[in-house]
Structure formats: C-alpha cells, structure tokens
Design a protein around this motif. Structure first.
Motif, PDB file in Angstrom:
ATOM      1  N   GLU A  65     -23.006 -15.735   7.900  1.00 55.27           N
ATOM      2  CA  GLU A  65     -24.404 -15.341   8.038  1.00 55.27           C
ATOM      3  C   GLU A  65     -25.036 -14.818   6.755  1.00 55.27           C
ATOM      4  OE1 GLU A  65     -24.986 -12.797  11.451  1.00 55.27           O
ATOM      5  OE2 GLU A  65     -23.294 -13.748  12.472  1.00 55.27           O
ATOM      6  N   GLY A  66     -24.321 -13.977   6.007  1.00 54.84           N
ATOM      7  CA  GLY A  66     -24.962 -13.302   4.901  1.00 54.84           C
ATOM      8  C   GLY A  66     -24.140 -13.218   3.634  1.00 54.84           C
ATOM      9  N   VAL A  67     -24.770 -12.649   2.610  1.00 50.03           N
ATOM     10  CA  VAL A  67     -24.178 -12.543   1.282  1.00 50.03           C
ATOM     11  C   VAL A  67     -22.861 -11.772   1.311  1.00 50.03           C
ATOM     12  CG1 VAL A  67     -24.503 -11.501  -0.995  1.00 50.03           C
ATOM     13  CG2 VAL A  67     -26.385 -12.752   0.082  1.00 50.03           C
ATOM     14  N   PHE A  68     -22.843 -10.624   1.977  1.00 49.73           N
ATOM     15  CA  PHE A  68     -21.638  -9.795   1.964  1.00 49.73           C
ATOM     16  C   PHE A  68     -20.481 -10.462   2.706  1.00 49.73           C
ATOM     17  CE2 PHE A  68     -24.847  -6.566   0.971  1.00 49.73           C
ATOM     18  CZ  PHE A  68     -24.249  -5.957  -0.123  1.00 49.73           C
ATOM     19  N   ASP A  69     -20.788 -11.302   3.716  1.00 47.91           N
ATOM     20  CA  ASP A  69     -19.738 -12.067   4.390  1.00 47.91           C
ATOM     21  C   ASP A  69     -19.100 -13.069   3.429  1.00 47.91           C
ATOM     22  OD1 ASP A  69     -20.088 -10.878   6.958  1.00 47.91           O
ATOM     23  OD2 ASP A  69     -21.822 -12.152   7.311  1.00 47.91           O
ATOM     24  N   VAL A  70     -19.943 -13.752   2.640  1.00 44.03           N
ATOM     25  CA  VAL A  70     -19.433 -14.719   1.652  1.00 44.03           C
ATOM     26  C   VAL A  70     -18.490 -14.037   0.679  1.00 44.03           C
ATOM     27  CG1 VAL A  70     -20.064 -16.163  -0.323  1.00 44.03           C
ATOM     28  CG2 VAL A  70     -21.415 -16.276   1.783  1.00 44.03           C
ATOM     29  N   ILE A  71     -18.943 -12.912   0.128  1.00 44.98           N
ATOM     30  CA  ILE A  71     -18.159 -12.240  -0.906  1.00 44.98           C
ATOM     31  C   ILE A  71     -16.871 -11.666  -0.328  1.00 44.98           C
ATOM     32  CG2 ILE A  71     -18.189 -10.349  -2.589  1.00 44.98           C
ATOM     33  CD1 ILE A  71     -21.273 -10.815  -2.745  1.00 44.98           C
ATOM     34  N   ALA A  72     -16.955 -11.087   0.872  1.00 43.36           N
ATOM     35  CA  ALA A  72     -15.762 -10.510   1.496  1.00 43.36           C
ATOM     36  C   ALA A  72     -14.709 -11.574   1.776  1.00 43.36           C
ATOM     37  CB  ALA A  72     -16.147  -9.788   2.789  1.00 43.36           C
ATOM     38  N   LEU A  73     -15.108 -12.717   2.347  1.00 45.60           N
ATOM     39  CA  LEU A  73     -14.139 -13.774   2.648  1.00 45.60           C
ATOM     40  C   LEU A  73     -13.559 -14.376   1.370  1.00 45.60           C
ATOM     41  CD1 LEU A  73     -15.355 -15.947   5.671  1.00 45.60           C
ATOM     42  CD2 LEU A  73     -13.297 -14.562   5.477  1.00 45.60           C
ATOM     43  N   THR A  74     -14.394 -14.559   0.372  1.00 48.47           N
ATOM     44  CA  THR A  74     -13.898 -15.093  -0.902  1.00 48.47           C
ATOM     45  C   THR A  74     -12.863 -14.155  -1.508  1.00 48.47           C
ATOM     46  OG1 THR A  74     -16.015 -16.200  -1.303  1.00 48.47           O
ATOM     47  CG2 THR A  74     -14.567 -15.885  -3.207  1.00 48.47           C
ATOM     48  N   ARG A  75     -13.138 -12.864  -1.446  1.00 45.40           N
ATOM     49  CA  ARG A  75     -12.205 -11.873  -2.001  1.00 45.40           C
ATOM     50  C   ARG A  75     -10.917 -11.814  -1.191  1.00 45.40           C
ATOM     51  NH1 ARG A  75     -14.317  -7.209  -0.243  1.00 45.40           N
ATOM     52  NH2 ARG A  75     -16.033  -7.402  -1.726  1.00 45.40           N
ATOM     53  N   LYS A  76     -11.032 -11.696   0.114  1.00 46.75           N
ATOM     54  CA  LYS A  76      -9.865 -11.454   0.954  1.00 46.75           C
ATOM     55  C   LYS A  76      -8.980 -12.690   1.114  1.00 46.75           C
ATOM     56  CE  LYS A  76     -12.292  -7.712   3.277  1.00 46.75           C
ATOM     57  NZ  LYS A  76     -12.924  -7.185   4.511  1.00 46.75           N
ATOM     58  N   LEU A  77      -9.576 -13.867   0.977  1.00 46.31           N
ATOM     59  CA  LEU A  77      -8.787 -15.105   1.030  1.00 46.31           C
ATOM     60  C   LEU A  77      -8.486 -15.660  -0.363  1.00 46.31           C
ATOM     61  CD1 LEU A  77     -10.500 -16.966   4.029  1.00 46.31           C
ATOM     62  CD2 LEU A  77      -8.391 -15.631   4.045  1.00 46.31           C
ATOM     63  N   GLU A  78      -8.933 -14.927  -1.397  1.00 45.59           N
ATOM     64  CA  GLU A  78      -8.712 -15.319  -2.794  1.00 45.59           C
ATOM     65  C   GLU A  78      -9.161 -16.756  -3.050  1.00 45.59           C
ATOM     66  OE1 GLU A  78      -4.765 -14.436  -4.079  1.00 45.59           O
ATOM     67  OE2 GLU A  78      -4.933 -12.295  -3.622  1.00 45.59           O
ATOM     68  N   LEU A  79     -10.432 -17.014  -2.765  1.00 41.62           N
ATOM     69  CA  LEU A  79     -10.991 -18.352  -2.925  1.00 41.62           C
ATOM     70  C   LEU A  79     -11.815 -18.503  -4.200  1.00 41.62           C
ATOM     71  CD1 LEU A  79     -12.220 -18.960   0.758  1.00 41.62           C
ATOM     72  CD2 LEU A  79     -10.122 -19.825  -0.304  1.00 41.62           C
ATOM     73  N   TYR A  80     -11.736 -17.524  -5.092  1.00 43.90           N
ATOM     74  CA  TYR A  80     -12.586 -17.533  -6.284  1.00 43.90           C
ATOM     75  C   TYR A  80     -12.526 -18.864  -7.036  1.00 43.90           C
ATOM     76  CZ  TYR A  80     -12.633 -12.417  -5.674  1.00 43.90           C
ATOM     77  OH  TYR A  80     -12.776 -11.152  -5.191  1.00 43.90           O
ATOM     78  N   ASP A  81     -11.325 -19.359  -7.303  1.00 44.44           N
ATOM     79  CA  ASP A  81     -11.170 -20.585  -8.100  1.00 44.44           C
ATOM     80  C   ASP A  81     -10.734 -21.776  -7.259  1.00 44.44           C
ATOM     81  OD1 ASP A  81     -11.808 -19.428 -10.645  1.00 44.44           O
ATOM     82  OD2 ASP A  81      -9.864 -18.425 -10.598  1.00 44.44           O
ATOM     83  N   ASN A  82     -10.894 -21.674  -5.955  1.00 41.61           N
ATOM     84  CA  ASN A  82     -10.476 -22.750  -5.067  1.00 41.61           C
ATOM     85  C   ASN A  82     -11.593 -23.782  -4.957  1.00 41.61           C
ATOM     86  OD1 ASN A  82      -9.703 -24.363  -2.812  1.00 41.61           O
ATOM     87  ND2 ASN A  82      -8.430 -22.686  -2.053  1.00 41.61           N
ATOM     88  N   THR A  83     -11.375 -24.975  -5.482  1.00 41.12           N
ATOM     89  CA  THR A  83     -12.421 -26.002  -5.444  1.00 41.12           C
ATOM     90  C   THR A  83     -12.395 -26.819  -4.156  1.00 41.12           C
ATOM     91  OG1 THR A  83     -10.992 -27.628  -6.568  1.00 41.12           O
ATOM     92  CG2 THR A  83     -12.410 -26.216  -7.950  1.00 41.12           C
ATOM     93  N   ARG A  84     -11.378 -26.618  -3.317  1.00 49.35           N
ATOM     94  CA  ARG A  84     -11.281 -27.374  -2.055  1.00 49.35           C
ATOM     95  C   ARG A  84     -11.955 -26.673  -0.891  1.00 49.35           C
ATOM     96  NH1 ARG A  84      -7.291 -31.177  -1.839  1.00 49.35           N
ATOM     97  NH2 ARG A  84      -8.412 -31.812   0.045  1.00 49.35           N
TER      98      ARG A  84
END
Length: 350
Positions: free
Chosen positions: A233-252
């Motif tokens: 839904e929102g910005v903080f959800d995007v950032i939280a999931l990216t951080r917690k799943l370590e998706l920063y450099d995941n291109t898939r």
C-alpha cells in the motif's frame, strides 16, 4: 484467418519477435513492441495479441495505444513491416473482431504520460532522521530510498519527511508524511479547529500527477529481469519489506506501492510493459474486498498470489522477520483460495 498449426504460430511469433524486437508479456498473451511501426512512438505502446482465440478475440490482432492504429489482418501487418514472406493464406470472415484483453483498455485509461516536478522549496536529502530511525531505518534505506526534509525553511512542510517518487530516473511526485502520530495529529486538529487555526494533514503529497499513474519504487523493476513484484500500500511498507527480506540488490524481485488498497489500469500496464510475470498482493489482510478486487484485475495479466499477513493487526512495517518469512513461506494463496477462505470466515462470523 485459415487454420494455423501450433508450429506455424510459434514460428511466426519468433519471427515477429526478431523483426520488431518484441517481448512476450507476463501471461504470454501479447507481444509488446518497443516502437510502433506506424507512428514511431516508443515505450511499448504497440502490441500484438498471440493468446488463445476465444469468442471474438482473434490471433495476431495488433493495436497501438499511442496513435490508435489497429490492424486486424496479420497479412497487412506483415506487408507494413516489410515481411511479406511470412504472409499466410487467409479465408474471408465476416465475424466482428473484438480487441483482445491487452488492448481492451481505452486510450485515456492507460495514459501514462507524466510531468517532471520539483521537490518542495528548501527540500534537502538526509541520511539521518530521528523519526525515521524510530521506524527502523538503517544506512541502506537512506541509500536506496531518497528521503529528505525542508529543515524548518518551508513552514508548509515543517515536521514532514518527504520521499520523492521516481519514474525512469525523473521525479514525478512526492509523499510527505508528518512525523507526529495519527493520535497526536487528531488531538491537535481538534483544538486548532475550535480556535480557527491551521490544521495538520497527516500526508501532504504532491498534486502535479495523478497518483493512479504512479508506483513507488518503480525503477527497481528492471525490464526483462524482474519477474516477480510484491505490491503493497505505501512507502514504508516498500522500505520495510525490502530491508527485512534483503531485496536491495535483487533484480528478480521488487516491492512497489500502489498508494492504497487498489490498482489502476495504468499501473497494471506499467508493470506489464517491463515483462513482469508474477504478482504477490501484499495489502493489509483485513482489506479482503479490496484484495479480491485487485487480485481479479491482476489475474488477467499475471500469475497472481496473495500474501495473507499472519500477524493480526500488523502491517509489514510492524512485523518482524520471522512473521514475514512465515507469511511468504506458508501463507501464499491463489485468488480463488483467498476468496473461498474469505467467504468461509464471513459465514462463520454470521
């Protein structure tokens, strides 16, 4: 069109891919052509239907969302692109031709033109903020997700953290979130209203582009590389999931926000045009009606699953790693399964 074998169809698709530099979309029903052969408009607005013929949906019908040109005759298209050697024997047909699924959207419904905007006056990017620290921000978050404040130099944005929305490298909007809690804002506004004072808005977002055209973190979706997108839904959800799943450099795999519990045709088109194949709907699990509607919309174009959040009353920003892990490991359902479970729960409640 006369009967065409599976082998002939696949051969023709391969030749069109090569000739027009086209790519199949997620559900492999349409060839997305980067440059329209009729008007020359770039951006993947020209497509050729290659899905199963159902009813009046005909194989190899083509359409451009920019100039509106529709070609119902594959032989005419082959002539137009300089490949008459690929023409097939055709018999006359008087059946009406329906524009297929991908082309079923009206031009104004998939208007994805965006204006480049300026950030609020005095906005400056920051790499440390007390409010963001309280929400779990780490160094990588500041690096991957630009955020800033107006540093007390613009009263309209005092006590806001402001996130630019970036599309193809351009700033096309921003989300400004007040650092006070909802309860504190409501309490202040009650007093301010009685005294005729300025009331605080929890969000003070940009208005230059309609948010139904925007996706937060859209540039993390890499064309022809990112095959799975989690929508939240929102910005903080995007950032939280990216951080917690370590998706920063995941291109898939990428996480994007639709700014609420719904998705527009333009947002669907933007994801499809980059070759995304799989969508995981990650809206708050209490929004069952919105999830069912959004999943039904997306299911026409992608392989869709729904992440039913395990932790009651929490969103991604509030969940710990193991709750998130359990949700994606054990609680992904198809749209049909989710809808049936929703009906079962409603029956039990009644």
């Amino acid at each position: 069109m006369s009967y065409i074998s599976k082998e002939e169809k696949e051969y023709l698709i391969r030749e069109l891919e090569s000739e027009l530099h086209a790519k199949l979309d997620g559900p492999r029903k349409n060839l997305i052509v980067p440059i329209c052969p009729y008007c020359g408009k770039s951006g993947g607005k020209f497509g050729i239907y290659v899905g199963k013929e159902v009813g009046n949906k005909k194989l190899f019908v083509s359409h451009c969302f920019s100039c509106g040109h529709t070609t119902k005759d594959i032989n005419q298209l082959l002539d137009d692109i300089g490949r008459p050697d690929l023409k097939i024997i055709e018999k006359a047909s008087f059946d009406p031709v329906q524009i297929p699924e991908f082309f079923g959207l009206e031009e104004d419904e998939i208007d994805d033109e965006l204006s480049i905007i300026d950030m609020p006056e005095s906005w400056k990017r920051c790499y440390h903020n007390r409010y963001l620290q309280s929400r779990g921000f780490v160094y990588d978050d500041y690096e991957y997700f630009p955020v800033g404040t107006t540093r007390g130099l613009n009263w309209k944005f005092d006590d806001y953290v402001i996130f630019p929305i970036i599309d193809n490298g351009d700033t096309v909007g921003y989300v400004a979130r007040h650092t006070w809690s909802k309860e504190a804002i409501d309490q202040y506004n009650q007093t301010a209203k009685r005294n005729g004072k300025y009331q605080i808005r929890r969000y003070n977002n940009s208005t230059d582009n309609d948010f139904v055209k925007l996706l937060y973190n859209y540039d993390a979706v890499i064309e022809d590389e990112t095959d799975t997108v989690i929508i939240v839904e929102g910005v903080f959800d995007v950032i939280a999931l990216t951080r917690k799943l370590e998706l920063y450099d995941n291109t898939r795999v990428a996480v994007v926000a639709t700014f609420g519990k719904k998705i527009s045709d333009t947002q669907i088109y933007k994801l499809q045009s980059k070759g995304v194949k799989n969508i995981i709907v990650g809206y708050d699990s209490d929004a069952t009606d919105a999830i069912n509607k959004t999943a039904a919309q997306l299911n026409e174009y992608f392989d869709v699953t729904i992440a039913k959040i395990i932790s009651d009353g929490k969103d991604w920003d509030e969940m710990d790693f193991w709750d998130i892990y359990d949700t994606f490991a054990y609680n992904l359902t198809t749209p049909v399964e989710f809808k049936l479970n929703t009906l079962d729960e409603k029956i039990k409640c009644n």
